[in-house]
Write a protein that holds these residues in place. Structure first.
Motif, short mmCIF file in Angstrom:
data_model
loop_
_atom_site.label_atom_id
_atom_site.label_comp_id
_atom_site.label_asym_id
_atom_site.label_seq_id
_atom_site.Cartn_x
_atom_site.Cartn_y
_atom_site.Cartn_z
N GLN A 166 7.03 -2.55 8.96
CA GLN A 166 6.25 -1.32 9.53
C GLN A 166 5.56 -0.50 8.61
O GLN A 166 5.00 0.57 8.77
CB GLN A 166 6.99 -0.65 10.51
N SER A 167 5.24 -1.05 7.27
CA SER A 167 4.96 -0.37 6.11
C SER A 167 3.62 -1.07 5.23
O SER A 167 3.52 -2.17 5.43
CB SER A 167 5.75 0.15 5.06
N GLY A 168 2.87 -0.30 4.88
CA GLY A 168 1.54 -0.99 3.97
C GLY A 168 2.08 -0.55 2.60
O GLY A 168 2.46 0.78 2.12
N ARG A 169 1.86 -1.35 1.60
CA ARG A 169 2.21 -1.04 0.18
C ARG A 169 1.13 -1.43 -0.75
O ARG A 169 0.35 -2.16 -0.55
CB ARG A 169 3.55 -1.73 -0.12
N VAL A 170 1.00 -0.37 -1.69
CA VAL A 170 0.08 -0.63 -2.62
C VAL A 170 0.75 -0.62 -4.32
O VAL A 170 1.58 0.32 -4.46
CB VAL A 170 -1.20 0.51 -2.88
N VAL A 171 0.54 -1.46 -4.96
CA VAL A 171 1.66 -1.78 -6.23
C VAL A 171 0.34 -1.59 -7.28
O VAL A 171 -0.68 -2.71 -7.34
CB VAL A 171 2.24 -3.04 -6.19
N ILE A 172 0.35 -0.88 -8.25
CA ILE A 172 -0.46 -0.63 -9.32
C ILE A 172 0.40 -0.61 -10.52
O ILE A 172 1.25 0.21 -10.90
CB ILE A 172 -1.18 0.64 -9.32
N SER A 173 0.29 -1.95 -11.31
CA SER A 173 0.99 -2.16 -12.77
C SER A 173 -0.05 -2.15 -13.76
O SER A 173 -0.92 -2.81 -13.81
CB SER A 173 1.56 -3.47 -12.39
#
Length: 455
Positions: free
Chosen positions: A381-388
């Motif tokens: 139930q979540s949206g994720r943004v990963v910035i590496s």
């Protein structure tokens, strides 16, 4: 006495317990009254049954043996001494003369009664009230069969005594219970009051003592302590922020005042005056930007901008930010790649989310050595943004400081230390979280937002 009662009446616990006790007493009295009328009704029904049965038995004896047999049956019934003191019998001849029985005379106007009724009779010279049935026999004789009400009176008196005793006992229990409950509640509340008074006096570190139990007061005490912890943290944060703002204002204002005073010297050339004015303008503009950011952060923390929320496509916002910063990254010989883009719908402000993502990507571009990887996907139930990025990273013991007002990992770099603070405020405004981790090498930022339940 009145001040004493007035003092107790002010207590909500006293009034609640008293009202509950009065309700309990009324309920008990209603129940007893119901039982009383049920018992009396049952006795009346039983008397009617007994009188009817006796009348039928005596009528049968009359039919078999006439007046003589009936008189003998009455004498035998009265002689057995089984309830004979409460049974009522009377046999009159056709002229109204007594033949047998234990009544002196029948009730007045007995010819008008039908069935079993309640009336006054004279028994052994003593007025008696009882349930009676009068019938006229075939030969003109009159038969009176009944049962006096002394037993019912005894039962009624006993029930009324029970009612009075129950009322008195209940009243005593209510009074005692009211004082006990009030004392117990006052004792439990006194800890909270004492703590709040100490906190009101400025002792913000005081906390309500908590018990090991999980009753309502223990849970309330824990909630109050949690609230006080949060308030103390906010107070310390506000104090730190105010001190930092004062410091960040004092330094540029000192430079501005110093430069302008130097320009006021008679020996200052027009060029020096112009330069002092230009530096003062630049410093004031930087202060204006800082104050504007602080105002924006405070508005977001207060939730004012939540009113403009609507459905947003998080993957589209991320794609636009990556596209906008790709050229800047290439100028620094850094490749930026959107490794994964999954449709994610969230409820929020697209401009604020774009600002937060742009800030995170801008930091990644500043510190990356060769590569930046961005991904957006849905997880439950979540949206994720990963910035590496593959830059120098941040020490793990500094993660908790990232996002604090005016905190800068490298104070030599330009800025006010409000960028990540703004990002955290935007994320908290949208009900999300940010987690920092080691990308080995570099820093990985995971932004999590709740998905739009309607999308």
């Amino acid at each position: 006495m009145m001040p004493f009662l007035r003092n107790h009446w002010r207590s909500i616990s006293f009034r609640l317990t008293l009202n509950y006790g009065i309700l309990a007493i009324l309920t008990t009295l209603i129940l007893i009254a119901f039982l009383y009328y049920e018992v009396i009704g049952a006795l009346r029904t039983e008397y009617t049954r007994q009188i009817t049965a006796s009348a039928k038995r005596l009528s049968a004896a009359y039919e078999e043996g006439g007046r003589t047999a009936l008189a003998a049956a009455l004498e035998l019934t009265l002689a057995d001494r089984i309830d004979s003191g409460r049974e009522i019998y009377l046999l009159l001849d056709e002229k109204g003369n007594k033949i047998a029985g234990n009544l002196d005379r029948p009730p007045a106007a007995h010819d008008s009664y039908v069935g079993v009724f309640e009336g006054e009779v004279l028994q052994d010279g003593i007025p008696t009230r009882g349930h009676l049935q009068i019938q006229t026999l075939a030969g003109g004789e009159t038969l009176v069969v009944g049962h006096d009400l002394s037993e019912m009176g005894d039962i009624s008196a006993m029930i009324w005594q029970a009612i009075v005793a129950a009322f008195v006992l209940a009243a005593l229990l209510v009074i005692i219970g009211t004082y006990i409950f009030r004392g117990e509640l006052a004792y439990r509340v006194s800890h909270i009051r004492r703590t709040t008074q100490q906190i009101a006096a400025g002792q913000l570190s005081k906390r309500v003592s908590t018990a090991e139990s999980d009753d309502e007061f223990a849970l309330l005490n824990r909630d109050i302590n949690s609230m006080l912890d949060r308030i103390e943290l906010l107070m310390k944060s506000a104090r730190h922020i105010s001190d930092t703002i004062a410091h960040n204002l004092r330094t540029p204002l000192t430079r501005i005042v110093g430069g302008l005073r130097a320009a006021q010297q008679p020996s200052a050339s027009p060029q020096q005056v112009l330069q002092a004015n230009q530096r003062a303008v630049e410093e004031i503009e930087r202060l204006s930007v800082m104050l504007e950011k602080l105002l924006q952060i405070s508005e977001m923390q207060a939730g004012i901008q939540r009113r403009s929320f609507k459905a947003c496509e998080l993957h589209t916002i991320v794609g636009d930010v990556v596209e906008m910063y790709t050229t800047l990254a290439e100028d620094k010989n850094v490749s930026m790649t959107l490794t994964h883009s999954e449709p994610v719908n969230v409820h929020g402000d697209a401009n604020l989310l774009a600002s937060a993502l742009a800030n995170l990507v801008d930091n990644a571009v500043k510190y990356a050595s060769r590569e930046i990887r961005v991904a957006v996907f849905r997880s439950g139930q979540s949206g994720r943004v990963v910035i590496s990025d593959d830059g120098p990273g941040v020490p793990a013991d500094q993660y908790e400081h990232l996002g604090k007002h005016f905190y800068r990992l490298d104070p030599s770099l330009e800025g006010h230390g409000l960028g990540l603070t703004s990002v955290l405020s935007i994320v908290e405004l949208h009900g999300g979280t940010i987690v920092f981790s080691d990308a080995q090498p570099g820093l990985s930022v995971i932004l999590t937002l709740p998905v739009n339940s309607r999308g």
